[in-house]
Design an enzyme around this catalytic site. Structure first.
Site, mmCIF file in Angstrom:
data_model
loop_
_atom_site.group_PDB
_atom_site.id
_atom_site.type_symbol
_atom_site.label_atom_id
_atom_site.label_comp_id
_atom_site.label_asym_id
_atom_site.label_seq_id
_atom_site.Cartn_x
_atom_site.Cartn_y
_atom_site.Cartn_z
ATOM 1 N N GLU A 1 0.157 -1.450 5.174
ATOM 2 C CA GLU A 1 1.308 -1.013 6.952
ATOM 3 C C GLU A 1 0.751 0.270 6.910
ATOM 4 O O GLU A 1 1.001 0.358 8.427
ATOM 5 C CB GLU A 1 2.190 -0.885 6.174
ATOM 6 C CG GLU A 1 3.410 -0.962 6.916
ATOM 7 C CD GLU A 1 4.347 0.554 7.135
ATOM 8 O OE1 GLU A 1 5.521 0.562 7.789
ATOM 9 O OE2 GLU A 1 3.497 1.124 6.377
ATOM 10 N N ASP B 1 0.518 -1.490 -0.035
ATOM 11 C CA ASP B 1 -0.114 -0.310 0.072
ATOM 12 C C ASP B 1 0.718 1.171 0.036
ATOM 13 O O ASP B 1 2.190 0.986 0.448
ATOM 14 C CB ASP B 1 -0.771 0.505 1.009
ATOM 15 C CG ASP B 1 -0.167 -0.251 2.317
ATOM 16 O OD1 ASP B 1 1.146 -0.137 2.573
ATOM 17 O OD2 ASP B 1 -0.620 0.370 3.317
HETATM 18 ZN ZN ZN Z 1 6.965 2.573 4.288
#
Ligand code: ZN
Length: 487
Positions: free
Chosen positions: A148, A81
């Protein structure tokens, strides 16, 4: 619609080819379906084993090359992401539009949006290695995590039993030649202090005070920069006023997020009409003191005071005002300890992030960070102890795991030797004063993991104008392949 490719002729071709592919695929945090489909397609077309879990985490495995069959497997890890930020007025639609990538000297940059080199370049490096028929390496297991940036969500759900390797190279660091060997963790704590409201006394004046114009910043990565915390400045001022007058608080509000250094705090107070001048003088005095103490870091700091014609409907009782101000005044904030082994590195810090008053309680959010678990436990104990003395209680809102530094790390040693050999300069090693997925892996893994975080140099992360250095990608790609030969 196919956009024109702009990175095709930049070395290392294989890395930039995959990176450019990734810039064409929408992948904001929580929306990784399309990028995961692309990655599965990649694995299939290269004849590689892959597994996907229910949280869009992916593992792709490539066997050892000839001569490396007996070496231990190595894990490479990156997150799929990206943070989606754009300049005001830009029409870019992150759910649909490819990132507008430009080459500017040594930079690959997106001027109007984030580039997604965090962590697209990590993913691209991993794919380039998987696709490389000449690279020599032990068996590699690539972990590509989702989500994340919103709090290590994919990693939290990842089952470490899906991989065999005990050595993990995280590709989410952004300083070539300065490798990460540990990171901070610690709880975010919500403190609740009960308050009692009473009628405002007649013959008082109402003053609205705001401490503002501060620089702020990330409560971990900027905590060593000597910036002021507006919540702390306000509580010190209120304590000074309280020493000389019968102050009553009507409202108090400061900070926007627990993980940001607060830039602005506002208070509404009442004092006896004949103490008004004393308060105004104190405000001027403290503005001078603060401007002097923070003269290099807070050039636009100011304390603004206005007299309100209307008296507030109610104020905090003397006892409640006192307990709350004492709590804030005595609470720890800023750097608690520097790291003794790695000079210039913050080991432990705490941020008095936000203050809000509700009808019957004050709610305060505090974020602790330390790369040593016992130290953040102690910071937590101190917060709990002080809250109890203020008649309040605490709750843990979130808990970020630390990755404790291991001076005997074999990976650290290999990185040191290979880097020095290739570039004739010793690399640096540092402990990140922020969260990293390695902390989650360390906590989840039942067997000890040897980890390091590395990557080519990129800057302006999480903001429009994010870029990655081309020469640094070249260096890092060569370096990574050399490291794998030395495992
Ligand atoms: Zn990162």
């Amino acid at each position: 619609m196919e956009t024109e490719r702009v990175l095709e002729n930049i070395e290392p071709y294989e890395v930039f080819h995959f990176f450019e592919d990734l810039t064409q695929i929408p992948r904001c945090s929580g929306k990784e379906e399309q990028v995961v489909a692309y990655l599965i397609d990649f694995a299939e077309s290269h004849g590689l084993d892959w597994q996907k879990d229910d949280h869009l985490n992916l593992v792709i495995k490539k066997p050892a090359t000839k001569g490396y069959e007996l070496k231990p497997p190595v894990i490479l890890q990156a997150h799929t992401d990206m943070v989606c930020e754009k300049n005001k007025g830009t029409l870019h639609n992150f759910d649909r539009d490819p990132i507008n990538v430009e080459v500017e000297g040594d930079k690959v940059i997106a001027k109007e949006t984030t580039l997604g080199a965090d962590d697209g370049i990590g993913v691209a490096l991993a794919l380039a290695l998987l696709a490389d028929k000449e690279a020599e390496h032990p068996a590699v297991e690539i972990i590509l995590t989702s989500d994340e940036e919103r709090g290590l969500v994919g990693a939290e759900h990842f089952d470490m039993n899906r991989v065999e390797g005990r050595m993990l190279i995280n590709l989410d660091a952004n300083d070539e030649g300065s490798f990460v060997v540990g990171c901070a963790g610690g709880p975010v704590i919500r403190v609740e202090i009960p308050i009692e409201r009473v009628q405002a006394v007649a013959d008082t004046v109402t003053l609205s005070i705001s401490v503002r114009g501060l620089t702020g910043g990330h409560s971990g990565e900027d905590i060593h920069r000597g910036r002021a915390n507006s919540n702390k400045l306000m509580s010190r001022l209120l304590q000074a006023i309280r020493r000389e007058t019968d102050l009553a608080l009507a409202s108090l509000s400061g900070g926007l997020q627990y993980n940001a250094i607060p830039r602005e705090t506002e208070a509404l107070i009442t004092v006896n009409a004949n103490d008004k001048q004393t308060v105004l003088n104190l405000i001027l005095t403290y503005e001078k003191i603060y401007r002097n103490e923070y003269r290099s870091t807070e050039p636009t700091l100011e304390i603004v005071v206005l007299e309100n014609k209307d008296r507030p409907a109610n104020v905090l009782s003397t006892d409640s005002s006192g307990r709350l101000i004492d709590y804030l005044y005595l609470s720890d904030n800023g750097i608690i300890r520097m790291d003794a082994e790695i000079p210039g590195t913050v080991e432990s810090s705490i941020n008095l992030g936000t203050i809000r008053l509700q009808e019957h309680k004050a709610v305060i959010q505090v974020m602790t960070r330390s790369s040593v678990e016992s130290v953040y436990r102690e910071m937590y104990n101190r917060v709990a102890f002080l809250a109890k003395h203020a008649g309040g209680e605490i709750h843990i809102m979130a808990d970020c795991p630390e990755w404790e530094y291991n001076p005997d790390s074999r990976l650290k040693q290999i990185f040191h030797e290979v880097y020095e050999e290739m570039f004739s300069i010793a690399p640096e090693f540092h402990i990140l004063h922020a969260g990293l997925e390695c902390g989650v892996f360390a906590k989840k893994s039942t067997k000890p993991l040897d980890m390091i975080a590395a990557g080519p140099t990129s800057r302006n992360l999480h903001t429009p104008g994010e870029y990655v250095s081309i020469s640094s990608v070249q260096n890092f790609w060569r370096f990574l392949k050399e490291v794998l030969k030395h495992i």
